[in-house]
Design a protein around this motif. Structure first.
Motif, PDB file in Angstrom:
ATOM      1  N   HIS A  99     -42.405  34.180  11.403  1.00 12.83           N
ATOM      2  CA  HIS A  99     -43.422  35.063  10.844  1.00 12.83           C
ATOM      3  C   HIS A  99     -44.507  35.451  11.841  1.00 12.83           C
ATOM      4  N   ARG A 145     -36.721  32.045   9.517  1.00 16.49           N
ATOM      5  CA  ARG A 145     -37.570  33.237   9.530  1.00 16.49           C
ATOM      6  C   ARG A 145     -38.801  32.938  10.377  1.00 16.49           C
ATOM      7  N   ALA A 187     -44.310  29.698  11.283  1.00 13.54           N
ATOM      8  CA  ALA A 187     -45.489  30.566  11.384  1.00 13.54           C
ATOM      9  C   ALA A 187     -46.376  30.053  12.506  1.00 13.54           C
ATOM     10  N   LEU A 208     -50.152  33.988  10.967  1.00 13.65           N
ATOM     11  CA  LEU A 208     -50.474  34.424   9.616  1.00 13.65           C
ATOM     12  C   LEU A 208     -51.897  34.014   9.253  1.00 13.65           C
ATOM     13  N   ASP A 254     -38.976  28.317   7.558  1.00 11.21           N
ATOM     14  CA  ASP A 254     -39.973  29.328   7.919  1.00 11.21           C
ATOM     15  C   ASP A 254     -40.836  28.771   9.041  1.00 11.21           C
TER      16      ASP A 254
END
Length: 366
Positions: free
Chosen positions: A248, A246, A221, A251, A219
């Protein structure tokens, strides 16, 4: 006469001008300023924040608008005429502070103007160095010396890169353990996490490659701070990785903390002499082990810290990071979080800052 221990202080905090102090925070500098303001206010001090337009809890009469309104110039560049316009806004603020009754001015900006104007202020000015040397700021130190006020740095690594004729002290960053704290241990397949600004010096492309070589999902971010780097370097790797990575985007803490606390390992991939490495400390406070390239402040603050695998950058840093992941996956997450809370408490940082403020000459208000 010194400021007495029972006094509540009138404090001016000068933030950076490029991005607002609000969630989702643009970077570590904005996080540090927000935490400092919140903590000092929580201890009863009267704190006025001067920051970029769009910030929360700041004095809008003197907000910085030039860079907050600029788009497409990334984290390291100014639009034409932007630097001069930005400096003019800082001069306007310093004109206001010169006629104020603050007891102390805490300067976290990346502008030379507060240094040049420090001698005009009725209150002591304390500047914190958060990054490698910036030309106009270093020139102010060279030319004016002690007239620039007191100086702190977030690490010895940062301080060693600057030349401060009248000396400086190190006051490391801390982590708010009421926010960054352990969650239930992650279940299912191991996942790695990377967080930070999407810029070349932070190296998220290395995290993508290291996770691929280690067979982990990842992930990512963070805010895109360099669109060219994103388009040319990171985005092709994200497309190639498919569902294994992924992205994002930026955040807020409500989403970011569970993401980090739920990861099996955090990857920290500086491609420069990292000033401090706040994301490392935040992950550790959650109990998430960290595999980190040992550069600058990361090497300094994380050496010997439980839950950390320090990796020499070398010619193939992605392979070195991948090789460090298996050891990190076996580390005790409870011990990792406990040690991070003890070593990097934000409360302890504010205690130290307050002790410095108590020893200053009384400002105009007292």
């Amino acid at each position: 006469m010194d400021i007495r221990s029972e006094d509540r202080l009138d404090i001016a905090v000068i933030g950076p001008s490029r991005f607002p102090i609000r969630e989702p925070y643009a970077g570590g500098l904005e996080v540090v300023v927000a935490k400092e303001v919140r903590a000092l206010r929580g201890r009863g001090h009267r704190v006025s924040l001067f920051a970029a337009a769009g910030s929360e809890g700041h004095d809008r009469r003197f907000e910085f608008t030039t860079m907050a309104a600029a788009t497409g110039f990334g984290d390291s560049f100014y639009p034409p005429g932007g630097y001069e316009a930005d400096a003019a806004e800082f001069d306007r603020l310093m004109d206001h502070l010169a006629g104020s009754t603050f007891d102390v001015i805490l300067n976290h900006s990346l502008s030379h103007v507060p240094l040049v104007r420090a001698a005009d202020m009725p209150a002591s000015v304390i500047t914190t160095l958060h990054c490698p040397p910036l030309g106009a700021m270093q020139e102010a130190f060279d030319r004016l010396g002690s007239a620039t006020g007191q100086v702190l740095a977030v690490s010895r690594s940062v301080l060693s890169a600057w030349q401060i004729p009248h000396g400086a002290e190190v006051l490391p960053n801390g982590v708010d353990i009421s926010i960054w704290s352990p969650r239930p241990a992650p279940t299912g397949p191991h996942r790695a996490v990377w967080m930070g600004r999407i810029v070349p010096e932070k190296g998220p492309h290395l995290a993508v490659e290291a996770a691929r070589r280690a067979g982990l999902q990842l992930d990512i971010a963070g805010r895109v701070g360099d669109r060219d780097y994103m388009n040319r370097v990171l985005a092709p790797r994200l497309r190639a990785a498919g569902e294994a990575v992924r992205f994002h985007g930026p955040l807020g803490r409500d989403a970011l903390v569970p993401l980090v606390a739920g990861a099996s390992v955090a990857l920290v991939t500086p491609c420069w002499e990292e000033p401090f490495g706040l994301t490392s400390v935040e992950a550790l406070a959650c109990g998430t082990p960290v595999v980190v390239l040992a550069r600058g402040g990361t090497r300094e603050i994380l050496s010997g810290q439980p839950g950390v695998v320090l990796v020499k950058p070398g010619p193939d840093p992605a392979s070195a990071l991948a090789a460090g992941i298996p050891a990190a996956l076996t580390m005790d997450r409870t011990a990792t979080a406990r040690a991070a809370a003890a070593a990097f408490s934000h409360d302890a940082r504010i205690d130290s800052l307050e002790a410095r403020l108590r020893g200053l000459p009384v400002g105009a208000a007292l």
